[in-house]
Design an enzyme around this catalytic site. Sequence first.
Site: not given
Lengths: 254, 205
Positions: A11, A130
């Site tokens: 990330d 997700d």
Amino acid sequence: MLAKRIIPCLDVRNGRVVKGQKFQNIKDVDDPVRLAKTYSELGADELVFYDITASNEERDIFIDVVEQTAEQVHIPFTVGGGIRSVEDFRKVLKAGADKVSVNSAAVKNPQIIQEAAEKFGSQCVVLSIDAKQNEEGRWSVYLNGGRVNTEKDALEWAKEGERLGAGEIVLNAMDTDGIKTGFSLDITKAISEQVNIPVVASGGAGTQKHFLEVLTEGKADAALAASVFHFEEIEIKALKNYLAENDVEVRQIP
Amino acid sequence: MISIIDYGAGNLKSVQHALTTLGFESDIVSSKEKIIESDALILPGVGAFRDAMEQLKSMDLAETIKNQAENGKPILGICLGLQLFYETSYENGTWEGLGLLEGEIVRFRDDVKVPHMGWNTLIPHSDVNPEKGLAEGISEKDYAYFVHSFYAEPKNQDEVVLWSDYGLKFPAAVQKGNIYGMQFHPEKSSEVGMKLLKNFGELVT
């Protein structure tokens, strides 16, 4: 034989690799290009970079990270985060990414999958999902880091993504993300059995055994993790040795 | 000078970065003149067969590439680039390729996941010399990175240098004289890919 893939996920915010839990408590980890190189040398099969920045200025820094990685690291990598248009696909592919993952934008406008697949080929279009399990045991698609429930069924969405031209699916099980209790095997297996494109399991890696479970029982083609690699709790080479000892085909480097 | 042909299909920079790392001079080119001037060519490619052929034709490069290759200039096709060397592809229709190699491009069957994506082992063809040529130093323990849904069915199996296995045996690398092809992405295949690119570079420069 085709090997199961191990994929560290980085990330990136403001040019640095960061790690949080359940999308919160963000900590600074490392320089992304240096870390990418290290993982490649240790035997990572691919890398994923997620741009978790908000501003345009930081977006330019991110593109710079992508360019430098393409120059210095000779394994494939996917870029995701903030991809909203076919033009965004073009930008990161031009910077050197091999694949682009799209999440919220595809939920809002599924055509983006088709358009990108037609323009750049299915092989570089990754649908990232997700998902979170609801009280009835079904899996729903969430947006905005788990804050918005779309009521869309995750399994159906995966199938639709394949039909529209996605070449791969990343399934991020949000219940287990960052808490290291193991990948979500049931939904991973269900999706992997019902689509004919590769499925990457994400969210929940804590031990070597978790990887073994998701790549065998969970029928995932690849497993993705972040913090266990960043904080050196699991070493990629040792993980691959362990998987090989348990009869999982992996690419081992001498 | 190795010229990487830019016809709007795919990631050329990664190929160039890999060549630079290995110490080979390379250039990204998109004109006939540059193609004719160069010592060796690389035809990269991702995406659809038909689009790629149309693009090569609309840029008026297809004939030049074909002539150069037929007159002995070394050329390496990578991924779709390799597929373009063959006579016919059945990717969403029936399309004519460059016809530098005899054979057809067909799709993997649905008993395996398509695209074939990831690292797969390289199996040297039985009579390939492991000590010289394109496959120098490559053994069955080595993996390369593949991303493709179609593969080559060559008429002449002796043109296959390396095989791989995905539900069936298919060519991972081919060679006929000055014409080389790799179905995997050497520029993304870490040390093994670099070794193969180095072998190619040393054979042609």
